[in-house]
Design an enzyme around this catalytic site. Structure first.
Site, PDB file in Angstrom:
ATOM      1  CE  LYS A  16      29.308  -0.798  43.715  1.00 63.06           C
ATOM      2  NZ  LYS A  16      28.216  -1.587  43.135  1.00 63.06           N
ATOM      3  NE  ARG A  91      30.585  -5.030  48.113  1.00 59.98           N
ATOM      4  CZ  ARG A  91      30.919  -4.913  46.829  1.00 59.98           C
ATOM      5  NH1 ARG A  91      32.084  -4.460  46.492  1.00 59.98           N
ATOM      6  NH2 ARG A  91      30.083  -5.261  45.896  1.00 59.98           N
ATOM      7  NE  ARG A 130      29.417  -6.324  35.130  1.00 60.14           N
ATOM      8  CZ  ARG A 130      29.438  -6.009  36.418  1.00 60.14           C
ATOM      9  NH1 ARG A 130      29.748  -4.782  36.792  1.00 60.14           N
ATOM     10  NH2 ARG A 130      29.130  -6.902  37.314  1.00 60.14           N
ATOM     11  NE  ARG A 163      31.953  -8.877  37.830  1.00 58.79           N
ATOM     12  CZ  ARG A 163      31.752  -7.893  38.687  1.00 58.79           C
ATOM     13  NH1 ARG A 163      32.180  -6.675  38.392  1.00 58.79           N
ATOM     14  NH2 ARG A 163      31.130  -8.098  39.824  1.00 58.79           N
ATOM     15  NE  ARG A 174      27.473  -9.356  42.248  1.00 53.72           N
ATOM     16  CZ  ARG A 174      27.547  -9.018  40.951  1.00 53.72           C
ATOM     17  NH1 ARG A 174      27.262  -9.920  40.026  1.00 53.72           N
ATOM     18  NH2 ARG A 174      27.916  -7.815  40.597  1.00 53.72           N
TER      19      ARG A 174
HETATM   20  P1  AP5 Z   1      28.946  -1.044  36.584  1.00 52.02           P
HETATM   21  O1  AP5 Z   1      29.424   0.357  36.490  1.00 52.02           O
HETATM   22  O2  AP5 Z   1      29.922  -2.145  36.343  1.00 52.02           O
HETATM   23  O3  AP5 Z   1      28.164  -1.251  37.973  1.00 52.02           O
HETATM   24  P2  AP5 Z   1      28.716  -1.499  39.433  1.00 52.02           P
HETATM   25  O4  AP5 Z   1      27.814  -0.782  40.374  1.00 52.02           O
HETATM   26  O5  AP5 Z   1      30.193  -1.204  39.525  1.00 52.02           O
HETATM   27  O6  AP5 Z   1      28.407  -3.055  39.544  1.00 52.02           O
HETATM   28  P3  AP5 Z   1      29.239  -4.295  40.028  1.00 52.02           P
HETATM   29  O7  AP5 Z   1      28.433  -5.487  39.625  1.00 52.02           O
HETATM   30  O8  AP5 Z   1      30.663  -4.248  39.530  1.00 52.02           O
HETATM   31  O9  AP5 Z   1      29.222  -4.097  41.560  1.00 52.02           O
HETATM   32  P4  AP5 Z   1      29.446  -5.115  42.632  1.00 52.02           P
HETATM   33  O10 AP5 Z   1      29.539  -4.248  43.814  1.00 52.02           O
HETATM   34  O11 AP5 Z   1      28.447  -6.212  42.694  1.00 52.02           O
HETATM   35  O12 AP5 Z   1      30.802  -5.856  42.166  1.00 52.02           O
HETATM   36  P5  AP5 Z   1      32.330  -5.704  42.646  1.00 52.02           P
HETATM   37  O13 AP5 Z   1      33.175  -5.897  41.467  1.00 52.02           O
HETATM   38  O14 AP5 Z   1      32.537  -4.503  43.464  1.00 52.02           O
HETATM   39  O15 AP5 Z   1      27.688  -1.199  35.582  1.00 52.02           O
HETATM   40  C1  AP5 Z   1      27.066  -2.446  35.405  1.00 52.02           C
HETATM   41  C2  AP5 Z   1      26.605  -2.582  33.920  1.00 52.02           C
HETATM   42  O16 AP5 Z   1      25.600  -1.600  33.645  1.00 52.02           O
HETATM   43  C3  AP5 Z   1      27.733  -2.320  32.896  1.00 52.02           C
HETATM   44  O17 AP5 Z   1      27.522  -3.130  31.770  1.00 52.02           O
HETATM   45  C4  AP5 Z   1      27.569  -0.827  32.526  1.00 52.02           C
HETATM   46  O18 AP5 Z   1      28.033  -0.542  31.207  1.00 52.02           O
HETATM   47  C5  AP5 Z   1      26.041  -0.672  32.624  1.00 52.02           C
HETATM   48  N1  AP5 Z   1      25.633   0.650  33.095  1.00 52.02           N
HETATM   49  C6  AP5 Z   1      26.242   1.424  34.050  1.00 52.02           C
HETATM   50  N2  AP5 Z   1      25.545   2.570  34.241  1.00 52.02           N
HETATM   51  C7  AP5 Z   1      24.463   2.502  33.392  1.00 52.02           C
HETATM   52  C8  AP5 Z   1      23.364   3.387  33.128  1.00 52.02           C
HETATM   53  N3  AP5 Z   1      23.234   4.554  33.781  1.00 52.02           N
HETATM   54  N4  AP5 Z   1      22.449   2.995  32.212  1.00 52.02           N
HETATM   55  C9  AP5 Z   1      22.555   1.785  31.569  1.00 52.02           C
HETATM   56  N5  AP5 Z   1      23.584   0.922  31.767  1.00 52.02           N
HETATM   57  C10 AP5 Z   1      24.525   1.270  32.673  1.00 52.02           C
HETATM   58  O19 AP5 Z   1      32.455  -6.965  43.623  1.00 52.02           O
HETATM   59  C11 AP5 Z   1      32.434  -8.282  43.130  1.00 52.02           C
HETATM   60  C12 AP5 Z   1      32.693  -9.264  44.274  1.00 52.02           C
HETATM   61  O20 AP5 Z   1      33.998  -9.036  44.850  1.00 52.02           O
HETATM   62  C13 AP5 Z   1      31.719  -9.166  45.452  1.00 52.02           C
HETATM   63  O21 AP5 Z   1      30.524  -9.897  45.230  1.00 52.02           O
HETATM   64  C14 AP5 Z   1      32.580  -9.736  46.583  1.00 52.02           C
HETATM   65  O22 AP5 Z   1      32.639 -11.144  46.520  1.00 52.02           O
HETATM   66  C15 AP5 Z   1      33.964  -9.174  46.254  1.00 52.02           C
HETATM   67  N6  AP5 Z   1      34.185  -7.854  46.887  1.00 52.02           N
HETATM   68  C16 AP5 Z   1      34.371  -6.677  46.226  1.00 52.02           C
HETATM   69  N7  AP5 Z   1      34.506  -5.651  47.110  1.00 52.02           N
HETATM   70  C17 AP5 Z   1      34.412  -6.217  48.357  1.00 52.02           C
HETATM   71  C18 AP5 Z   1      34.430  -5.676  49.660  1.00 52.02           C
HETATM   72  N8  AP5 Z   1      34.599  -4.359  49.899  1.00 52.02           N
HETATM   73  N9  AP5 Z   1      34.260  -6.535  50.701  1.00 52.02           N
HETATM   74  C19 AP5 Z   1      34.108  -7.875  50.513  1.00 52.02           C
HETATM   75  N10 AP5 Z   1      34.045  -8.449  49.285  1.00 52.02           N
HETATM   76  C20 AP5 Z   1      34.200  -7.623  48.208  1.00 52.02           C
END
Ligand code: AP5
Length: 218
Positions: A16, A91, A130, A163, A174
């Protein structure tokens, strides 16, 4: 500059953040990710960070009221006037309703909800490699998307780090939180005719091409 609202939905590591940044750069719209805002608050030790830290480290969602308030506050800034890209928000149903109400009040419309899917095992593999920039938040992967110099951000020269919530156990939590709380939104946006489904298993460039083509971005 094009306007409109784009939402990026999907499990952890589906890509994402990676893809939302590419669309943001192409369309000149701000990229807003509550995960980034919360991590910055945790790093800064602010009251928000202190409240969010435990939830994030455990892989659970930060309470709706808090996330809705910080996200909608960010979306009120002038750079979001004509549109924006939200990554990892909404979410939950409550977050979706809050966003939709705010868009209605501002006469903004959802252009598309990009839903990227990958299986849990692929997510674990990806997240163990990552690396994120401490300064600007840019995201890399040790194997699939490495920086030019190991440990250093290509964009700003900042230090790269791993992270805390990227351990296998927390990733599994998660994923199950995602399945329970966020998967119901897929049906909601499908019914609204806004959903764009993309398989996230291909390379970053292949996934980018699929998304750009579905969103009719040249
Ligand atoms: P990346 O692009 O970082 O993936 P992502 O989908 O953004 O993954 P996240 O782990 O950041 O999502 P998340 O939703 O769990 O975390 P968030 O920060 O939102 O890619 C991942 C890796 O793969 C990278 O190394 C990248 O280079 C690689 N990659 C990407 N595409 C690729 C491909 N096609 N091929 C190969 N490699 C690839 O949330 C974290 C925490 O914050 C949550 O757990 C929660 O506690 C809190 N939080 C955040 N938003 C909310 C909300 N709306 N409500 C409540 N709590 C929230």
């Amino acid at each position: 500059m094009a306007g409109g609202v784009y939402i990026f939905l999907g499990p952890p590591a589906s890509g994402k953040g990676t893809q939302a940044v590419l669309v943001s750069e192409k369309l000149g719209l701000p990229h807003v990710a509550p995960g980034d805002i919360l991590r910055e608050a945790v790093r800064g030790g602010t009251p928000l960070g202190l409240e969010a830290k435990g939830y994030m480290q455990a892989g659970r969602l930060v309470p709706d009221d808090l996330v809705i308030s910080i996200t909608l506050e960010r979306l009120k800034r002038p750079d979001c006037k004509t549109g924006f890209i939200v990554d990892g928000f909404p979410r939950t149903l409550k977050q979706a309703e809050a966003l939709e109400k705010s868009l209605k009040d501002r006469a903004l419309a959802i252009q598309g909800v990009v839903y990227i899917e990958i299986p849990v095992d692929a997510a674990i593999k990806r997240l163990s490699g990552r690396r994120s920039c401490k300064a600007c938040g840019a995201v890399y992967h040790a194997v699939f998307n490495p920086p030019k110099v190991a440990g250093v951000c290509d964009k700003c020269g900042g230090e790269l780090y791993q992270r805390q919530d990227d351990s296998e156990e927390v990733i599994r939590t998660r994923f199950s939180v995602y399945e329970k709380e966020t998967v119901p939104l897929i049906e909601r946006y499908k019914k609204m005719g806004k959903l764009i489904e993309v398989s996230g298993g291909a390379s970053v460039e292949e996934v980018r091409k699929m998304i750009f083509s579905s969103l009719k971005i040249k």
